[in-house]
Motif scaffolding. Structure first.
Motif, mmCIF file in Angstrom:
data_model
loop_
_atom_site.group_PDB
_atom_site.id
_atom_site.type_symbol
_atom_site.label_atom_id
_atom_site.label_comp_id
_atom_site.label_asym_id
_atom_site.label_seq_id
_atom_site.Cartn_x
_atom_site.Cartn_y
_atom_site.Cartn_z
ATOM 1 N N TYR A 1 0.925 -1.097 0.092
ATOM 2 C CA TYR A 1 -0.112 -0.092 0.054
ATOM 3 C C TYR A 1 0.917 1.370 -0.035
ATOM 4 O O TYR A 1 1.696 1.509 0.891
ATOM 5 C CB TYR A 1 -1.048 0.059 1.269
ATOM 6 N N HIS B 1 -4.659 6.586 6.924
ATOM 7 C CA HIS B 1 -4.998 5.851 5.802
ATOM 8 C C HIS B 1 -5.592 4.289 6.421
ATOM 9 O O HIS B 1 -5.838 3.523 5.271
ATOM 10 C CB HIS B 1 -3.664 5.571 5.050
ATOM 11 N N ARG C 1 -8.601 2.561 4.602
ATOM 12 C CA ARG C 1 -8.609 2.040 3.262
ATOM 13 C C ARG C 1 -7.766 0.866 3.427
ATOM 14 O O ARG C 1 -7.959 -0.004 2.428
ATOM 15 C CB ARG C 1 -7.832 3.137 2.164
ATOM 16 N N GLN D 1 -10.020 -1.765 4.133
ATOM 17 C CA GLN D 1 -10.790 -2.259 3.125
ATOM 18 C C GLN D 1 -10.150 -3.253 2.139
ATOM 19 O O GLN D 1 -10.651 -4.220 1.827
ATOM 20 C CB GLN D 1 -11.353 -1.214 2.375
ATOM 21 N N HIS E 1 -2.733 5.221 -4.122
ATOM 22 C CA HIS E 1 -3.554 5.916 -4.082
ATOM 23 C C HIS E 1 -3.163 7.382 -4.346
ATOM 24 O O HIS E 1 -2.065 7.914 -3.823
ATOM 25 C CB HIS E 1 -4.435 6.053 -2.619
ATOM 26 N N ASN F 1 -11.433 9.878 -2.066
ATOM 27 C CA ASN F 1 -11.220 9.130 -0.942
ATOM 28 C C ASN F 1 -12.223 7.890 -0.692
ATOM 29 O O ASN F 1 -11.889 7.170 0.106
ATOM 30 C CB ASN F 1 -11.115 9.737 0.419
ATOM 31 N N ASN F 2 -13.391 7.965 -1.192
ATOM 32 C CA ASN F 2 -14.182 6.916 -1.202
ATOM 33 C C ASN F 2 -14.756 5.951 -1.929
ATOM 34 O O ASN F 2 -15.680 4.984 -2.022
ATOM 35 C CB ASN F 2 -15.557 7.611 -0.568
ATOM 36 N N MET G 1 -13.219 2.983 -3.165
ATOM 37 C CA MET G 1 -13.078 1.813 -2.941
ATOM 38 C C MET G 1 -14.193 1.375 -2.112
ATOM 39 O O MET G 1 -15.026 0.155 -2.310
ATOM 40 C CB MET G 1 -11.810 1.595 -2.006
ATOM 41 N N ARG G 2 -14.696 2.169 -1.279
ATOM 42 C CA ARG G 2 -16.029 1.689 -0.508
ATOM 43 C C ARG G 2 -17.361 1.888 -1.433
ATOM 44 O O ARG G 2 -18.244 0.919 -1.265
ATOM 45 C CB ARG G 2 -16.165 2.928 0.847
#
Length: 298
Positions: A98, A109, A112, A115, A170, A278-279, A281-282
């Motif tokens: 990462y 972080h 993430r 996740q 990211h 930032n979201n 991935m969610r």
């Protein structure tokens, strides 16, 4: 967490016309800095914008996460890169390196990283030198690339199966991830990766600067920190997943589309509806899982 260019940072987050005028005036300051020989240091500060201390939303290390330090040689002395290693619940699970973006250290972080682990990965995350508990002064494009290579060597020992090793980046970390993947394409099979994942990133840092200011400004002549991902991704020889939210107000999604167009071989682009910087991935977790299966066989 979100990356801003040198120009938008100096514009003090102003929006609309006021922001554009501030960006324009910033160029005068940049040119003056060049004349004073101070551009390099100031540019690095404004590119990485390191936020000291712990992120306000950080609630501590989760159970099973192990901290350590990796040595790296710098100007005749040994410095250390601070790492988090969080093994997956499943033994011999695929592992991912990462690589975070600007501003926040690892404490910003964790959500993430959680996740990615929920997807089934073991996660090795690092703070570049100059961030968090890592040694060093302000980072540079050169040092973050070096740190990623040192971390990859470590991950290769944690997960010896090259087909189960992946790189995730990211924002600005996406550029670091692409640089690493392009270098691995020229290295031995033992150091290879199984795939590359890039989220909320860009084709180059000058492209970001142009997107946030006047397109005709010759920003490429003023920037030494270039992160030219579009050129490097052409050398990547592993499957590539590129993800971007269409509501990202920090880095326009069309810069990820430019990256996707430049990538050779097996690849997939996911533009997440309503996704911010930032979201994605969610919000796009189902698309992520399907892409992992389609591209990487995980």
């Amino acid at each position: 967490m979100p990356l801003k260019s040198l120009f938008s940072a100096l514009a003090d987050r102003v929006r609309g016309r006021t922001r554009t005028l501030a960006v324009s005036s910033t160029l005068i300051s940049v040119v003056a800095a060049v004349g004073c020989g101070q551009l390099g240091q100031k540019e690095r500060e404004l590119t990485f914008r390191v936020e000291p201390g712990t992120a306000s939303w950080y609630n501590g290390l989760p159970h099973g996460l192990v901290e350590s330090n990796l040595p790296v040689q710098a100007k005749g002395r040994t410095e250390h890169i601070h790492t988090w290693w969080w093994p997956a619940r499943q033994k011999d699970a695929p592992a991912v390196l990462y690589l975070h973006g600007a501003r926040w250290n690892l404490t910003g972080h964790l959500f993430r990283i959680e996740q990615l682990r929920d997807f089934g990965f073991s996660v090795l995350a690092i703070d570049y030198r100059g961030f968090g508990k890592s040694d060093g002064d302000y980072p540079s494009e050169k040092t973050v690339y070096e740190d990623a290579r040192v971390a990859w060597e470590y991950l290769s020992r944690l997960q010896p199966d090259a087909g189960k090793r992946f790189i995730y980046g990211h924002s600005l970390g996406g550029a670091v991830a692409i640089d690493l993947a392009s270098r691995l394409a020229q290295a031995s099979e033992e150091s290879a990766a199984g795939g590359l994942i890039v989220e909320s990133s860009f084709s180059s840092l000058p492209d970001v600067a142009r997107a946030l200011s006047y397109p005709w400004l010759p920003v490429q002549l003023l920037m030494s920190q270039r992160f030219d991902s579009a050129a490097k991704i052409r050398r990547v020889n592993v499957p590539v997943l590129i993800v971007h939210g269409d509501a990202d107000h920090f880095i326009p999604s069309h810069l990820s589309e430019k990256l996707y167009a430049a990538a050779p071989g097996k690849k997939k682009l996911i533009v997440v509806p309503g996704g911010t910087h930032n979201n994605s991935m969610r919000l796009g977790h189902a698309e992520y899982r399907q892409a992992f299966a389609d591209l990487f066989g995980t």
